[in-house]
Structures are given as structure tokens and as C-alpha cells.
Write an enzyme that holds these catalytic residues in place. Sequence first.
Site, PDB file in Angstrom:
ATOM      1  N   HIS A  33      50.334  39.568  48.114  1.00 45.18           N
ATOM      2  CA  HIS A  33      51.510  40.107  47.398  1.00 45.18           C
ATOM      3  C   HIS A  33      52.784  39.861  48.214  1.00 45.18           C
ATOM      4  CE1 HIS A  33      48.336  43.038  45.785  1.00 45.18           C
ATOM      5  NE2 HIS A  33      48.810  42.486  44.691  1.00 45.18           N
ATOM      6  N   GLN A 151      46.025  33.859  34.157  1.00 44.55           N
ATOM      7  CA  GLN A 151      47.117  34.810  33.886  1.00 44.55           C
ATOM      8  C   GLN A 151      48.484  34.099  33.955  1.00 44.55           C
ATOM      9  OE1 GLN A 151      47.293  39.033  35.295  1.00 44.55           O
ATOM     10  NE2 GLN A 151      48.568  38.152  36.885  1.00 44.55           N
TER      11      GLN A 151
HETATM   12  P1  AMP Z   1      47.918  42.334  41.172  1.00 55.39           P
HETATM   13  O1  AMP Z   1      48.494  43.464  41.958  1.00 55.39           O
HETATM   14  O2  AMP Z   1      46.504  42.017  41.499  1.00 55.39           O
HETATM   15  O3  AMP Z   1      48.178  42.473  39.694  1.00 55.39           O
HETATM   16  O4  AMP Z   1      48.728  41.041  41.637  1.00 55.39           O
HETATM   17  C1  AMP Z   1      50.122  40.977  41.561  1.00 55.39           C
HETATM   18  C2  AMP Z   1      50.549  39.549  41.795  1.00 55.39           C
HETATM   19  O5  AMP Z   1      50.121  39.127  43.091  1.00 55.39           O
HETATM   20  C3  AMP Z   1      49.940  38.569  40.777  1.00 55.39           C
HETATM   21  O6  AMP Z   1      50.898  37.595  40.415  1.00 55.39           O
HETATM   22  C4  AMP Z   1      48.800  37.975  41.570  1.00 55.39           C
HETATM   23  O7  AMP Z   1      48.415  36.692  41.113  1.00 55.39           O
HETATM   24  C5  AMP Z   1      49.393  37.915  42.965  1.00 55.39           C
HETATM   25  N1  AMP Z   1      48.331  37.832  43.971  1.00 55.39           N
HETATM   26  C6  AMP Z   1      47.209  38.594  44.050  1.00 55.39           C
HETATM   27  N2  AMP Z   1      46.429  38.199  45.072  1.00 55.39           N
HETATM   28  C7  AMP Z   1      47.052  37.136  45.646  1.00 55.39           C
HETATM   29  C8  AMP Z   1      46.745  36.268  46.743  1.00 55.39           C
HETATM   30  N3  AMP Z   1      45.619  36.395  47.442  1.00 55.39           N
HETATM   31  N4  AMP Z   1      47.629  35.305  47.060  1.00 55.39           N
HETATM   32  C9  AMP Z   1      48.784  35.153  46.358  1.00 55.39           C
HETATM   33  N5  AMP Z   1      49.133  35.933  45.308  1.00 55.39           N
HETATM   34  C10 AMP Z   1      48.284  36.906  44.953  1.00 55.39           C
END
Ligand code: AMP
Length: 279
Positions: A33, A151
Site C-alpha cells: 500500500h 480489479q
Molecule cells: P486493499 O487494501 O487490499 O483493497 O488494497 C488497496 C490497494 O493496494 C489496491 O489497489 C491493491 O491492488 C494494492 N495492493 C495490495 N497489495 C499490494 C502489493 N503487494 N503491492 C502493491 N499494491 C498492492
Amino acid sequence: MLVIKHIHDLKNHLKSYKNIGFVPTMGALHQGHISLICEAKKNNELTVCSIFVNPTQFNDPADFKKYPITIESDIELLLEAHCDVLFLPEIQDMYPDGMENLPNYAIGYLDTILDGKFRKGHFNGVCIIVHRLLLAVEPQTLYLGEKDFQQCLVIRQMIAQEQLPVDVVSCPTLRMENGLAMSSRNQRLSQDGRKKAGLLYAQLQYINEEQHHDTFAHLQEKAIKTLQENGFETEYLLLAHADTLEILDNFNFSANMVLLVASYFEGVRLIDNLRLTKQ
Ligand code: AMP
């Protein structure tokens, strides 16, 4: 960093900024994140992060209940990353008319495959919340992680359909040393499990390395078997066209290809993907 809870206050604060970068999240933040926050900070006057665990995107109510909430350490990470604004709405702020009569987005093909197929209603919930957040923040640029490959495509399509004036930047997946993609859900794995779960990405790498030496069907079968022998229960492991997510039966070396996987380990649903590289 300003922490703002209501849309009205958020709009009031943001109205004087022309260049806003926005990173929507569900919290339980990790360096993946934070890499999106850093990317937003590089190119924008103001960086806004939101934390909201969106109930309408959970097809499984038990998964929603178990979703980790770590708001204090999230705020610490955001402070360290010099995020400017944290938007922290309550359910009433995002769903003022309740959960009845929610809109249906025309997701089409993308809702029939991979996570669309296995998590019914998930992407519609994603579209609802991202659309509402975009109307609240009105950013110039939205930052998304390629970790959630499908997504990204669904959100880009929704933005085009709704004709929202926002650019989308997809950022690379941050991984642990063993290759495991960072994810809030990893917190639900045991310490030992986190080490072993690196096998998921290793199998995608294995297929990538072997792409010129075998059929996809055979490599897929071998990878799923290896995963099964090591405690994974795989929902799908598929090859697709990276631009459209059209599912491919075999390697097509003139196309951009991506491998996508969803697999349960220690009861936790893990997803990952890998764009095939030219060998
Ligand atoms: P989430 O909190 O899981 O909904 O993720 C929020 C954002 O962070 C989304 O755009 C995810 O794709 C991105 N994200 C989650 N995990 C990772 C990661 N390991 N590397 C880069 N971006 C991520």
C-alpha cells in the site's frame, strides 16, 4: 496528516487543490500500500489515502468479519510515508441510503471469469465503492496495485463507462523475500504458513520459465499438483491475454500474457499473478 471522516469536510478541504493523487484501501496497511502512496506523492500536490472495509464487495460474510483492522499502525505507516490526508469514512458516509437498491454496474465479460466467477457480486461492490470514493475525492490520478490484476481492469472499465475525469496508474506488486505477494490477508497466516506460501508465486515463475518447453495445460496440471501436495487448494490457475483477460488454452507468443491464480492456504484465499516475460 489530516484525518477526515465525512465527505462534506473532505470536499471542503480538497477544493483548493488541483492535483490530487488518490489511493483507496481497506486498511491493514503494508509496504505494498505504501508503495502506492509513494508513487502518488511523487506526482501530485496532495496525496489522499482512504481506509474503508467495504461490506458490499465481500461475497462471503465470514471473510468480511475476519478482515483485519489495524487502524493505529495504519496511521503510523501513513505518517511515516508523509501521506497528506486520510479519509476514514463510516458506513453511513459511504452508504447513506443503506444497503438496499444498490446500483448494478455493466461489468460484462470480466464478471464471468476468474474472481468474477468465483466471487459473485464482488466486482459490483468494488465498482460501487470506488465510484463513490472517486466522486468524494475527485482526484486527477487514481493509484491501483497490479496485485489485483482483474480489479484494475474492472475499475478502468467502470471509469470509462462513467466517463470520470481520472487517470489510472497501475503499480507493481510488492513481495516478501520468499516471493509471497504482500497482502492484508497474510496477517491471517501462521508464521510458518507465511514462509511456505511463497510456493504460490514460485509456481507462476516455474510456468513462466517453462513456457517454451511444454504446453500450458501440462504445466498448469503440474503446478496445481505441487501446490496441492503442499497444502494449497487451488480455485483457478489460468493463462489469459493481459489486455483483455481472454482466457488462453495455450501460450500465444504474439500476445501479452498473464498467469492468474487464486488458492486457499491455511484457510486464507490468496491471489497472485505474473505477466509472462519473453524468454
Ligand atoms: P486493499 O487494501 O487490499 O483493497 O488494497 C488497496 C490497494 O493496494 C489496491 O489497489 C491493491 O491492488 C494494492 N495492493 C495490495 N497489495 C499490494 C502489493 N503487494 N503491492 C502493491 N499494491 C498492492
